[in-house]
Write a protein that holds these residues in place. Sequence first.
Motif, PDB file in Angstrom:
ATOM      1  N   SER A 222       0.867  -1.069  -0.063  1.00  0.00           N
ATOM      2  CA  SER A 222       0.189   0.179  -0.094  1.00  0.00           C
ATOM      3  C   SER A 222       0.846   1.248   0.154  1.00  0.00           C
ATOM      4  N   VAL A 223       0.042   2.374  -0.048  1.00  0.00           N
ATOM      5  CA  VAL A 223       0.918   3.695  -0.104  1.00  0.00           C
ATOM      6  C   VAL A 223       1.787   3.618   1.482  1.00  0.00           C
ATOM      7  N   ARG A 224       0.940   3.284   2.374  1.00  0.00           N
ATOM      8  CA  ARG A 224       1.434   3.307   3.737  1.00  0.00           C
ATOM      9  C   ARG A 224       2.919   2.455   3.972  1.00  0.00           C
ATOM     10  N   ASN A 225       2.994   1.178   3.221  1.00  0.00           N
ATOM     11  CA  ASN A 225       4.178   0.416   3.013  1.00  0.00           C
ATOM     12  C   ASN A 225       5.145   1.171   2.426  1.00  0.00           C
ATOM     13  N   LEU A 226       4.726   1.723   1.181  1.00  0.00           N
ATOM     14  CA  LEU A 226       5.701   2.579   0.634  1.00  0.00           C
ATOM     15  C   LEU A 226       6.347   3.546   1.064  1.00  0.00           C
ATOM     16  N   GLN A 227       5.478   4.419   2.072  1.00  0.00           N
ATOM     17  CA  GLN A 227       6.064   5.596   2.742  1.00  0.00           C
ATOM     18  C   GLN A 227       6.919   5.053   3.802  1.00  0.00           C
ATOM     19  N   ARG A 228       6.568   3.902   4.386  1.00  0.00           N
ATOM     20  CA  ARG A 228       7.466   3.457   5.500  1.00  0.00           C
ATOM     21  C   ARG A 228       8.953   3.213   4.639  1.00  0.00           C
ATOM     22  N   VAL A 229       9.012   2.366   3.606  1.00  0.00           N
ATOM     23  CA  VAL A 229      10.132   2.254   3.031  1.00  0.00           C
ATOM     24  C   VAL A 229      10.893   3.410   2.580  1.00  0.00           C
ATOM     25  N   ALA A 230      10.175   4.477   1.786  1.00  0.00           N
ATOM     26  CA  ALA A 230      10.794   5.492   1.577  1.00  0.00           C
ATOM     27  C   ALA A 230      11.476   6.256   2.740  1.00  0.00           C
ATOM     28  N   LYS A 231      10.873   6.200   3.664  1.00  0.00           N
ATOM     29  CA  LYS A 231      11.390   7.074   5.333  1.00  0.00           C
ATOM     30  C   LYS A 231      12.616   6.215   5.461  1.00  0.00           C
ATOM     31  N   GLU A 232      12.865   5.178   5.594  1.00  0.00           N
ATOM     32  CA  GLU A 232      13.832   4.018   5.800  1.00  0.00           C
ATOM     33  C   GLU A 232      15.019   4.361   4.771  1.00  0.00           C
ATOM     34  N   LEU A 233      14.741   4.749   3.860  1.00  0.00           N
ATOM     35  CA  LEU A 233      15.883   4.836   2.802  1.00  0.00           C
ATOM     36  C   LEU A 233      16.201   6.196   2.777  1.00  0.00           C
ATOM     37  N   GLY A 234      15.242   7.260   3.482  1.00  0.00           N
ATOM     38  CA  GLY A 234      15.852   8.620   3.581  1.00  0.00           C
ATOM     39  C   GLY A 234      15.182   9.295   2.699  1.00  0.00           C
ATOM     40  N   ASP A 235      14.172   8.751   1.665  1.00  0.00           N
ATOM     41  CA  ASP A 235      13.383   9.597   0.564  1.00  0.00           C
ATOM     42  C   ASP A 235      12.153  10.086   1.407  1.00  0.00           C
ATOM     43  N   HIS A 236      11.935  11.546   0.728  1.00  0.00           N
ATOM     44  CA  HIS A 236      10.778  12.091   1.285  1.00  0.00           C
ATOM     45  C   HIS A 236       9.766  12.229   0.027  1.00  0.00           C
ATOM     46  N   LEU A 237       9.038  11.405  -0.068  1.00  0.00           N
ATOM     47  CA  LEU A 237       8.029  11.391  -1.240  1.00  0.00           C
ATOM     48  C   LEU A 237       6.469  11.753  -0.606  1.00  0.00           C
ATOM     49  N   ASP A 238       5.802  12.423  -1.472  1.00  0.00           N
ATOM     50  CA  ASP A 238       4.394  12.522  -0.735  1.00  0.00           C
ATOM     51  C   ASP A 238       3.695  11.662  -1.143  1.00  0.00           C
ATOM     52  N   PRO A 239       2.453  11.374  -0.598  1.00  0.00           N
ATOM     53  CA  PRO A 239       1.439  10.220  -0.859  1.00  0.00           C
ATOM     54  C   PRO A 239       1.011  10.197  -2.083  1.00  0.00           C
ATOM     55  N   ASP A 240       0.899  11.277  -2.784  1.00  0.00           N
ATOM     56  CA  ASP A 240       0.499  11.381  -4.324  1.00  0.00           C
ATOM     57  C   ASP A 240       1.351  10.849  -5.344  1.00  0.00           C
ATOM     58  N   GLU A 241       2.439  11.116  -4.989  1.00  0.00           N
ATOM     59  CA  GLU A 241       3.928  10.244  -5.752  1.00  0.00           C
ATOM     60  C   GLU A 241       3.701   8.988  -5.716  1.00  0.00           C
ATOM     61  N   LEU A 242       3.707   8.485  -4.357  1.00  0.00           N
ATOM     62  CA  LEU A 242       3.695   7.041  -4.104  1.00  0.00           C
ATOM     63  C   LEU A 242       2.349   6.260  -4.606  1.00  0.00           C
ATOM     64  N   GLN A 243       1.308   7.087  -4.742  1.00  0.00           N
ATOM     65  CA  GLN A 243       0.065   6.337  -5.263  1.00  0.00           C
ATOM     66  C   GLN A 243       0.282   6.365  -6.868  1.00  0.00           C
ATOM     67  N   ALA A 244       0.786   7.348  -7.372  1.00  0.00           N
ATOM     68  CA  ALA A 244       0.934   7.546  -8.959  1.00  0.00           C
ATOM     69  C   ALA A 244       1.855   6.271  -9.118  1.00  0.00           C
ATOM     70  N   MET A 245       2.880   5.922  -8.544  1.00  0.00           N
ATOM     71  CA  MET A 245       3.853   4.781  -8.560  1.00  0.00           C
ATOM     72  C   MET A 245       3.133   3.335  -8.515  1.00  0.00           C
ATOM     73  N   ILE A 246       2.019   3.349  -7.806  1.00  0.00           N
ATOM     74  CA  ILE A 246       1.552   2.062  -7.602  1.00  0.00           C
ATOM     75  C   ILE A 246       0.478   1.935  -8.688  1.00  0.00           C
ATOM     76  N   ASP A 247      -0.189   3.000  -8.859  1.00  0.00           N
ATOM     77  CA  ASP A 247      -0.936   3.056 -10.087  1.00  0.00           C
ATOM     78  C   ASP A 247      -0.608   2.816 -11.428  1.00  0.00           C
ATOM     79  N   GLU A 248       0.586   3.068 -11.553  1.00  0.00           N
ATOM     80  CA  GLU A 248       1.313   2.573 -12.902  1.00  0.00           C
ATOM     81  C   GLU A 248       1.345   1.072 -13.218  1.00  0.00           C
TER      82      GLU A 248
END
Length: 165
Positions: free
Chosen positions: A117-143
């Motif tokens: 989910s977006v929440r899962n991607l947010q956690r991973v992005a945060k662990e990697l030091g990336d700051h992506l907003d939820p809309d960007e993460l949802q766009a990745m999923i939607d693709e």
Amino acid sequence: MYGASAAQKAKRRTIRDKELNDEQKQEVKEAFELFDTNRDGLLDYHELKVAMRALGFDLKKAEVLKLLRDHDKSNSQTMDFESFAVIMTDRILARDPDEEIRRAFHLFDDDNTGKISVRNLQRVAKELGDHLDPDELQAMIDEFDLDQDGEINEAEFFAIMRDDA
């Protein structure tokens, strides 16, 4: 007993016929150098265990000790780079790509829903030091979201990782 040993040797010969790519060879070299903390060109038990874990192999104490016994050229309970490279090459080449993809999927799916989910991607992005907003993460999923449920299931993840998406 003899049959199993011969089969294992044949498997090792088949594996050795293949080679690591340059990036994988560099990873093995870097792991050895990074965890050779006293810079003596040898890994002791603790250094070997951590170096192997860094390359994705989490062995039990008895397994690490056996590797040391089998590959200790100087009877010092240590392993040199040449032995480490041979062992890691065999293990890396013997990996099952599907199992590796499945393990990666479960690293994302930390809540065990069977979906990323977006929440899962947010956690991973945060662990990697990336700051992506939820809309960007949802766009990745939607693709890559073939069933259009707003999340990535294991089959969709496999398609992404195999570049079938």
